[in-house]
Design a protein around this motif. Structure first.
Motif, PDB file in Angstrom:
ATOM      1  N   GLU A 370       0.911  -1.343  -0.142  1.00  0.00           N
ATOM      2  CA  GLU A 370       0.243  -0.034  -0.171  1.00  0.00           C
ATOM      3  C   GLU A 370       0.980   1.158   0.114  1.00  0.00           C
ATOM      4  OE1 GLU A 370      -3.043   2.554   2.769  1.00  0.00           O
ATOM      5  OE2 GLU A 370      -2.813   0.432   3.220  1.00  0.00           O
ATOM      6  N   VAL A 371       1.964   1.316   0.885  1.00  0.00           N
ATOM      7  CA  VAL A 371       2.580   2.475   1.098  1.00  0.00           C
ATOM      8  C   VAL A 371       3.497   2.909  -0.311  1.00  0.00           C
ATOM      9  CG1 VAL A 371       4.382   3.908   2.380  1.00  0.00           C
ATOM     10  CG2 VAL A 371       2.607   2.412   3.343  1.00  0.00           C
ATOM     11  N   SER A 372       4.069   1.780  -0.735  1.00  0.00           N
ATOM     12  CA  SER A 372       4.986   1.839  -1.968  1.00  0.00           C
ATOM     13  C   SER A 372       4.002   2.291  -3.164  1.00  0.00           C
ATOM     14  CB  SER A 372       5.756   0.594  -2.163  1.00  0.00           C
ATOM     15  OG  SER A 372       4.818  -0.452  -2.552  1.00  0.00           O
ATOM     16  N   THR A 373       2.998   1.960  -3.217  1.00  0.00           N
ATOM     17  CA  THR A 373       2.095   2.433  -4.342  1.00  0.00           C
ATOM     18  C   THR A 373       1.591   3.882  -3.807  1.00  0.00           C
ATOM     19  OG1 THR A 373       0.927   0.398  -4.610  1.00  0.00           O
ATOM     20  CG2 THR A 373      -0.334   1.969  -5.322  1.00  0.00           C
ATOM     21  N   ALA A 374       1.324   4.203  -2.717  1.00  0.00           N
ATOM     22  CA  ALA A 374       0.597   5.520  -2.313  1.00  0.00           C
ATOM     23  C   ALA A 374       1.737   6.746  -2.501  1.00  0.00           C
ATOM     24  CB  ALA A 374       0.205   5.517  -0.910  1.00  0.00           C
ATOM     25  N   LEU A 375       3.208   6.095  -2.537  1.00  0.00           N
ATOM     26  CA  LEU A 375       4.213   7.157  -2.576  1.00  0.00           C
ATOM     27  C   LEU A 375       3.859   7.960  -3.815  1.00  0.00           C
ATOM     28  CD1 LEU A 375       7.908   6.128  -2.346  1.00  0.00           C
ATOM     29  CD2 LEU A 375       7.243   7.588  -4.257  1.00  0.00           C
ATOM     30  N   PHE A 376       3.482   7.562  -4.878  1.00  0.00           N
ATOM     31  CA  PHE A 376       3.121   8.277  -6.151  1.00  0.00           C
ATOM     32  C   PHE A 376       2.003   9.176  -6.154  1.00  0.00           C
ATOM     33  CE2 PHE A 376       5.735   4.842  -7.278  1.00  0.00           C
ATOM     34  CZ  PHE A 376       6.596   5.058  -7.955  1.00  0.00           C
ATOM     35  N   GLU A 377       0.947   8.465  -5.446  1.00  0.00           N
ATOM     36  CA  GLU A 377      -0.225   9.337  -5.077  1.00  0.00           C
ATOM     37  C   GLU A 377      -0.016  10.494  -4.177  1.00  0.00           C
ATOM     38  OE1 GLU A 377      -3.758   8.898  -1.737  1.00  0.00           O
ATOM     39  OE2 GLU A 377      -3.084   7.098  -2.605  1.00  0.00           O
ATOM     40  N   VAL A 378       0.661  10.548  -3.251  1.00  0.00           N
ATOM     41  CA  VAL A 378       0.966  11.603  -2.543  1.00  0.00           C
ATOM     42  C   VAL A 378       1.910  12.725  -2.861  1.00  0.00           C
ATOM     43  CG1 VAL A 378       0.193  10.519  -0.304  1.00  0.00           C
ATOM     44  CG2 VAL A 378       2.666  10.320  -0.792  1.00  0.00           C
ATOM     45  N   SER A 379       2.822  12.143  -3.612  1.00  0.00           N
ATOM     46  CA  SER A 379       4.009  12.879  -4.514  1.00  0.00           C
ATOM     47  C   SER A 379       3.714  13.620  -5.583  1.00  0.00           C
ATOM     48  CB  SER A 379       5.270  12.089  -4.449  1.00  0.00           C
ATOM     49  OG  SER A 379       5.490  11.370  -3.439  1.00  0.00           O
ATOM     50  N   GLY A 380       2.809  13.066  -6.229  1.00  0.00           N
ATOM     51  CA  GLY A 380       2.457  13.783  -7.650  1.00  0.00           C
ATOM     52  C   GLY A 380       3.217  13.307  -8.893  1.00  0.00           C
ATOM     53  N   THR A 381       2.878  13.925 -10.036  1.00  0.00           N
ATOM     54  CA  THR A 381       3.289  13.670 -11.217  1.00  0.00           C
ATOM     55  C   THR A 381       5.010  13.531 -11.308  1.00  0.00           C
ATOM     56  OG1 THR A 381       1.488  14.575 -12.299  1.00  0.00           O
ATOM     57  CG2 THR A 381       3.294  13.898 -13.822  1.00  0.00           C
ATOM     58  N   ARG A 382       5.602  14.505 -10.659  1.00  0.00           N
ATOM     59  CA  ARG A 382       7.052  14.575 -10.709  1.00  0.00           C
ATOM     60  C   ARG A 382       7.773  13.218 -10.296  1.00  0.00           C
ATOM     61  NH1 ARG A 382       8.504  20.589  -8.711  1.00  0.00           N
ATOM     62  NH2 ARG A 382       7.548  21.781 -10.246  1.00  0.00           N
ATOM     63  N   SER A 383       7.280  12.618  -9.201  1.00  0.00           N
ATOM     64  CA  SER A 383       7.634  11.264  -8.616  1.00  0.00           C
ATOM     65  C   SER A 383       7.598  10.237  -9.714  1.00  0.00           C
ATOM     66  CB  SER A 383       6.871  10.988  -7.441  1.00  0.00           C
ATOM     67  OG  SER A 383       5.444  10.513  -7.657  1.00  0.00           O
ATOM     68  N   ALA A 384       7.098  10.343 -10.816  1.00  0.00           N
ATOM     69  CA  ALA A 384       6.925   9.276 -11.859  1.00  0.00           C
ATOM     70  C   ALA A 384       8.109   9.167 -12.591  1.00  0.00           C
ATOM     71  CB  ALA A 384       5.579   9.270 -12.360  1.00  0.00           C
ATOM     72  N   ALA A 385       9.008  10.167 -12.615  1.00  0.00           N
ATOM     73  CA  ALA A 385      10.156  10.249 -13.635  1.00  0.00           C
ATOM     74  C   ALA A 385      10.987   8.983 -13.370  1.00  0.00           C
ATOM     75  CB  ALA A 385      10.943  11.512 -13.172  1.00  0.00           C
TER      76      ALA A 385
END
Length: 429
Positions: A370-385
């Motif tokens: 859950e948390v490793s998935t939510a990392l992107f949810e809370v961090s926003g588009t920039r975190s997907a780089a």
């Protein structure tokens, strides 16, 4: 590969301190190692030299004899920094424990003495040829005055870094000279033995640097004193399986904490607030604060349950084993009732430990994913780089949590509650 000398650790507090120091060092290039699949040879050398791999060696052999709870905390700390490095010694601790439980005095002195000097043990256990993972196709056969081992193993975590391989094999037709009974044995053999081939072919999407490739054995010769019978540890109420599973829980809990820490750092330093929040910084977004609170509870619950399960395993191994004769062959399960005794203690501490670890594994599995998935949810588009490699947390969580499906842990917990049925003794509850 063995270090010349290793430090000696004497207390759980010292072990935690050393683990924290190493974790801080290992974390610096963990993402780079994952991205480039740079195997952590140097880091494992430092881990062995630190003395952490010898903390469970019995006191009568010069070790610290630390309990499972101390080992689990060391593994959890390492996993927050690099879960690959945390997983590599998992089998090392498990097969040190097997020697403690089932090895002869001479075997314990020989192999655990090497561990004190910095030696590393890795597993060669899983196979792909059987109908299920529980089937063992690798064989031990008499060969003159010795034995030969033949077979192929997969998912041999840590084998690239090991001095000794612990090979699960089946002895079907022993000769009269050896005095060995038919059954499953662990063969402890040098990783460089003639006929051993260690192949760096692990291509998992996560846990990419654990050295979990293939090992083949082609007429590898061993002596009888290299063979340790497995049944007296695995198929008797010894806490062997609960200890092994506890370390998997620690890895998952560490991944969850590492992912939460990375997410918080990213939001503090790189994320922009959503315009509707009306704030200047992402960290001041009330909905984001709420979500981090929820994730914090998830991770804290997993860590707390790990601590409780570790205490239960400590209690279980403190109870003298009744040996192989305690096995119920018709059910292969722990025989005593799960109802607590009048003083509130579990009537069967080993069964209680297995169930506590099963519950902890469920929560740690959930938290890591859950948390490793939510990392992107809370961090926003920039975190997907892609160059940030923040997806390493999810890949590691998703890969490692495939160990021992939690759906069966729910099943055993439900049976224990409704039927007062103890968990089976196959060692992976």
């Amino acid at each position: 590969m063995t270090v010349e000398t290793a430090e000696r650790i004497g207390t759980a507090a010292q072990a935690r301190e050393v683990a924290r120091r190493l974790a801080a060092e290992f974390a610096v290039h963990a993402g780079w190692r994952d991205r480039e699949r740079e195997l952590p040879y140097e880091e494992i050398e430092r881990l062995a030299a630190s003395g952490l791999l010898a903390v469970t060696v019995p006191a009568d052999l010069g070790g610290a004899d630390l309990p499972p709870s101390a080992v689990a905390e060391v593994v959890r700390i390492l996993a927050t920094a690099d879960p690959n490095i945390a997983q590599i010694p998992h089998s090392h601790f498990v097969y040190v424990n097997l020697l403690r439980l089932a090895g002869s005095d001479e075997q314990r002195r020989r192999y655990l003495g090497r561990v004190l000097d910095g030696g590393r043990i890795a597993n060669a256990q899983s196979e792909r040829s059987g109908a299920t993972v529980a089937e063992v196709g690798t064989t031990i056969r008499p060969a003159g005055s010795r034995f030969r081992v033949d077979g192929v193993k997969y998912y041999c975590t840590g084998s690239l870094f090991a001095d000794v391989l612990a090979v699960l094999a089946r002895l079907d037709d022993p000769d009269e000279i050896s005095g060995l009974a038919p059954g499953e044995y662990i063969a402890y053999l040098p990783a460089q033995s003639p006929g051993v081939r260690i192949i760096d072919d692990w291509n998992g999407m996560g846990q990419r640097t654990t050295g979990s490739g293939t090992v083949s054995f082609d007429g590898v010769e061993v002596d009888a004193d290299q063979l340790v019978p497995r049944s007296s540890a695995v198929r008797a109420p010894t806490g062997y399986g609960a200890f092994a599973q506890l370390l998997h829980v620690a890895i998952d809990a560490g991944i969850a904490r590492g992912a939460l820490t990375a997410a918080a750092e990213f939001v503090r330093t790189k994320s922009r607030p959503w315009f509707e929040a009306g704030v200047d910084r992402a960290v001041d977004d009330p909905l984001l604060i709420q979500r981090f609170g929820e994730l914090s509870v998830t991770v804290t619950a997993a860590e707390a349950t790990l601590t409780a399960a570790a205490a239960a395993v400590d209690a279980a191994i403190a109870v003298p084993s009744t040996g192989a004769e305690a096995v119920r062959p018709e059910e292969n399960s722990q025989a005593s009732t799960l109802a607590p005794s009048p003083n509130g203690e579990p009537a069967d501490p080993v069964a209680a430990a297995s169930l506590a670890v099963a519950a902890a594994k469920i929560l740690a599995d959930r938290a890591a994913n859950e948390v490793s998935t939510a990392l992107f949810e809370v961090s926003g588009t920039r975190s997907a780089a892609a160059d940030l490699n923040l997806h390493q947390f999810w890949r590691n969580a998703r890969t490692h949590t495939l160990h021992d499906p939690v759906r069966w842990k729910y099943h055993h917990l439900g049976r224990a509650l409704l039927h007062d049925t103890p968990p089976p003794l196959h060692g992976v509850i």
